[in-house]
Scaffold this motif. Structure first.
Motif, mmCIF file in Angstrom:
data_model
loop_
_atom_site.group_PDB
_atom_site.id
_atom_site.type_symbol
_atom_site.label_atom_id
_atom_site.label_comp_id
_atom_site.label_asym_id
_atom_site.label_seq_id
_atom_site.Cartn_x
_atom_site.Cartn_y
_atom_site.Cartn_z
ATOM 1 N N PHE A 115 -76.213 -36.261 67.630
ATOM 2 C CA PHE A 115 -74.966 -36.795 68.181
ATOM 3 C C PHE A 115 -73.961 -36.966 67.055
ATOM 4 C CE2 PHE A 115 -77.330 -40.593 66.988
ATOM 5 C CZ PHE A 115 -76.380 -41.491 66.537
ATOM 6 N N ILE A 116 -72.712 -37.081 67.426
ATOM 7 C CA ILE A 116 -71.644 -37.255 66.452
ATOM 8 C C ILE A 116 -70.826 -38.488 66.814
ATOM 9 C CG2 ILE A 116 -71.428 -34.873 65.648
ATOM 10 C CD1 ILE A 116 -69.368 -34.318 67.687
ATOM 11 N N SER A 117 -70.293 -39.124 65.796
ATOM 12 C CA SER A 117 -69.458 -40.302 65.996
ATOM 13 C C SER A 117 -68.159 -40.124 65.218
ATOM 14 C CB SER A 117 -70.182 -41.568 65.534
ATOM 15 O OG SER A 117 -70.573 -41.469 64.178
ATOM 16 N N CYS A 118 -67.069 -40.569 65.835
ATOM 17 C CA CYS A 118 -65.755 -40.549 65.206
ATOM 18 C C CYS A 118 -65.367 -41.981 64.857
ATOM 19 C CB CYS A 118 -64.702 -39.971 66.149
ATOM 20 S SG CYS A 118 -65.111 -38.387 66.876
ATOM 21 N N SER A 119 -64.605 -42.157 63.797
ATOM 22 C CA SER A 119 -64.271 -43.513 63.377
ATOM 23 C C SER A 119 -62.862 -43.593 62.817
ATOM 24 C CB SER A 119 -65.265 -43.996 62.315
ATOM 25 O OG SER A 119 -64.860 -45.227 61.741
ATOM 26 N N LYS A 120 -62.308 -44.799 62.873
ATOM 27 C CA LYS A 120 -61.008 -45.062 62.266
ATOM 28 C C LYS A 120 -61.056 -45.002 60.743
ATOM 29 C CE LYS A 120 -59.067 -47.935 65.955
ATOM 30 N NZ LYS A 120 -58.517 -49.268 66.294
ATOM 31 N N ASP A 121 -62.263 -44.877 60.164
ATOM 32 C CA ASP A 121 -62.362 -44.714 58.715
ATOM 33 C C ASP A 121 -62.105 -43.269 58.279
ATOM 34 O OD1 ASP A 121 -64.697 -43.315 59.310
ATOM 35 O OD2 ASP A 121 -66.047 -44.851 58.550
ATOM 36 N N ASN A 122 -61.631 -42.439 59.237
ATOM 37 C CA ASN A 122 -61.284 -41.037 58.978
ATOM 38 C C ASN A 122 -62.498 -40.178 58.633
ATOM 39 O OD1 ASN A 122 -58.453 -41.199 59.460
ATOM 40 N ND2 ASN A 122 -58.184 -42.150 57.459
ATOM 41 N N THR A 123 -63.634 -40.509 59.226
ATOM 42 C CA THR A 123 -64.817 -39.668 59.067
ATOM 43 C C THR A 123 -65.428 -39.340 60.416
ATOM 44 O OG1 THR A 123 -66.422 -41.497 58.904
ATOM 45 C CG2 THR A 123 -65.376 -40.748 56.846
ATOM 46 N N ILE A 124 -66.100 -38.195 60.431
ATOM 47 C CA ILE A 124 -66.993 -37.802 61.525
ATOM 48 C C ILE A 124 -68.400 -37.832 60.951
ATOM 49 C CG2 ILE A 124 -67.747 -35.894 62.982
ATOM 50 C CD1 ILE A 124 -65.200 -36.767 64.029
ATOM 51 N N ALA A 125 -69.317 -38.519 61.601
ATOM 52 C CA ALA A 125 -70.700 -38.561 61.140
ATOM 53 C C ALA A 125 -71.587 -37.794 62.110
ATOM 54 C CB ALA A 125 -71.188 -40.004 61.006
ATOM 55 N N ILE A 126 -72.524 -37.035 61.538
ATOM 56 C CA ILE A 126 -73.491 -36.266 62.322
ATOM 57 C C ILE A 126 -74.842 -36.955 62.179
ATOM 58 C CG2 ILE A 126 -74.709 -34.077 62.544
ATOM 59 C CD1 ILE A 126 -71.230 -34.153 61.056
ATOM 60 N N TRP A 127 -75.477 -37.251 63.311
ATOM 61 C CA TRP A 127 -76.699 -38.039 63.320
ATOM 62 C C TRP A 127 -77.796 -37.345 64.119
ATOM 63 C CZ3 TRP A 127 -75.932 -42.842 60.849
ATOM 64 C CH2 TRP A 127 -74.600 -43.289 60.770
ATOM 65 N N ASP A 128 -79.012 -37.835 63.927
ATOM 66 C CA ASP A 128 -80.138 -37.529 64.799
ATOM 67 C C ASP A 128 -80.720 -38.853 65.255
ATOM 68 O OD1 ASP A 128 -83.161 -37.054 65.386
ATOM 69 O OD2 ASP A 128 -82.308 -35.037 65.352
ATOM 70 N N LEU A 129 -81.027 -38.963 66.545
ATOM 71 C CA LEU A 129 -81.517 -40.224 67.088
ATOM 72 C C LEU A 129 -82.790 -40.722 66.411
ATOM 73 C CD1 LEU A 129 -80.953 -39.669 70.913
ATOM 74 C CD2 LEU A 129 -79.837 -41.397 69.497
ATOM 75 N N ASN A 130 -83.520 -39.820 65.756
ATOM 76 C CA ASN A 130 -84.794 -40.190 65.150
ATOM 77 C C ASN A 130 -84.669 -40.670 63.709
ATOM 78 O OD1 ASN A 130 -86.468 -39.305 67.469
ATOM 79 N ND2 ASN A 130 -85.620 -37.309 66.952
#
Length: 361
Positions: free
Chosen positions: A138-153
């Motif tokens: 999954f990916i998350s967007c933030s007001k810190d001007n980053t996109i983070a790419i994650w795995d639930l595990n």
């Protein structure tokens, strides 16, 4: 409603949306824990369409059984707050953003009402969560001007992208492409998800379209980014004027959806007005043919038919408006059943039956 109607599932998935789109009516209403003062801020269906999860600024996660037509679980999140509650592909797990304490993401197990994992790394509020259709990424967007790419595990981010105002993101139906909307640059960037650390393979410039259609809100007030399930279109929702429908392959404007009468009253990601949070007031139907959305400050739900798009028509009016109750600030179409959920201060379930009446719970 009769007892049979209350226990029945939503309309059979075998019915074509086009056969019943004009007949949707709100049939059930669910109030928040603080109905006079709190707002629903996000809605999401699980993969099978059997459950709906809602988050609100009353700091409660609420789960609804679609077939039974009733609330089944309520999980307070008073310490961290809750926004953007999303089912994972495991139907008893919900991922959500925090609104207090820190900006971590949290994975909740609904069975024991305990947190499985925290995902820390953002330094400002999360504005969008997008789960891969085909994996636990999954990916998350933030007001810190980053996109983070994650795995639930794993609690650690798999990677990060630093971009200017990347407040919205979406996976395409194949889970191979991610689109990221950068408000301040009036652009949408497309990345190969497997090679997200490389430059985008395509960039859609929306500045000319904004200058023509939404000049007073250029570079702001974007609220929703979504691919249609058939992969043809990309929806960019806005807070006030209407919604852009783009060709998902080359970014050209297919049409601009008009017919809204003002704002849904929710904060776009960069808003400082103090309005309640939201996730956009428009979405595609599962067949990709229609967009449904709020009518601003009116109770109607607008329906736009993508089959009515023509080369000479730069804007598109709703084909119909469905009579609702209260403002539609958030809306989602069930992925499996012909059923709609919408919300503002209360949550409405919609079914395609012209003869039903709304009942309250």
């Amino acid at each position: 409603m009769t007892e049979d109607q209350q226990q029945a599932p939503a309309a059979p998935a075998t019915q074509k949306v086009s056969d019943i789109i004009n007949g949707y009516r709100p049939v059930k209403a669910f109030k928040t824990s603080k109905p006079e003062t709190s707002y629903v801020t996000s809605l999401d269906f699980d993969d099978q369409g059997d459950y709906l999860v809602a988050a609100g600024d009353d700091e409660v996660i609420q789960v609804y059984d679609i077939k039974e037509g009733k609330a089944t679980k309520s999980v307070p999140s008073k310490k961290y707050g809750v926004h953007l509650a999303r089912f994972t592909h495991h139907s008893r797990q919900v991922l959500h953003a925090s609104t207090k304490v820190d900006d971590s993401l949290r994975l909740l197990d609904l069975h024991n009402e305990g947190y499985v994992r925290y995902f820390s790394g953002h330094t400002d509020k999360v504005t969008c969560l997008a789960l891969s259709p085909g994996s636990d990424s999954f990916i998350s967007c933030s007001k810190d001007n980053t996109i983070a790419i994650w795995d639930l595990n794993s609690r650690h981010a798999q990677g990060k992208l630093n971009l200017s105002t990347p407040y919205l993101a979406a996976f395409d139906p194949s889970a191979s492409v991610i689109a990221i909307a950068s408000q301040s640059t009036s652009s949408i960037l497309l990345y190969d998800f497997r090679n997200y650390d490389r430059p985008p393979f395509s960039t859609f410039d929306l500045a000319p379209y904004e200058e023509k259609l939404t000049p007073s809100t250029r570079g702001r007030a974007w609220t929703r980014l979504e691919f249609s399930n058939d992969g043809k279109y990309l929806l960019l929702g806005t807070d006030y004027h209407g919604h852009f429908i783009l060709d998902a392959f080359d970014g050209t404007l297919k049409t601009f959806l008009t017919g809204k009468n003002g704002s849904p009253g929710r904060a776009a990601p960069v808003s400082t007005t103090g309005k309640p949070l939201g996730q956009g007031d428009s979405c595609f139907t599962p067949d990709g043919r229609y967009v449904i959305g709020g009518s601003g400050d009116q109770a109607d739900v607008a329906v736009w038919d993508m089959h009515q798009i023509t080369e000479s028509n730069s804007s598109l009016q709703p084909m119909t408006k469905l009579s609702g109750r209260g403002r539609t600030a958030i809306i989602e179409h069930n992925p499996r059943y012909n059923m709609i959920a919408s919300a503002d201060k209360e949550i409405l379930f919609w079914l395609p039956d012209e003869n039903t009446e709304t009942s309250e719970k």
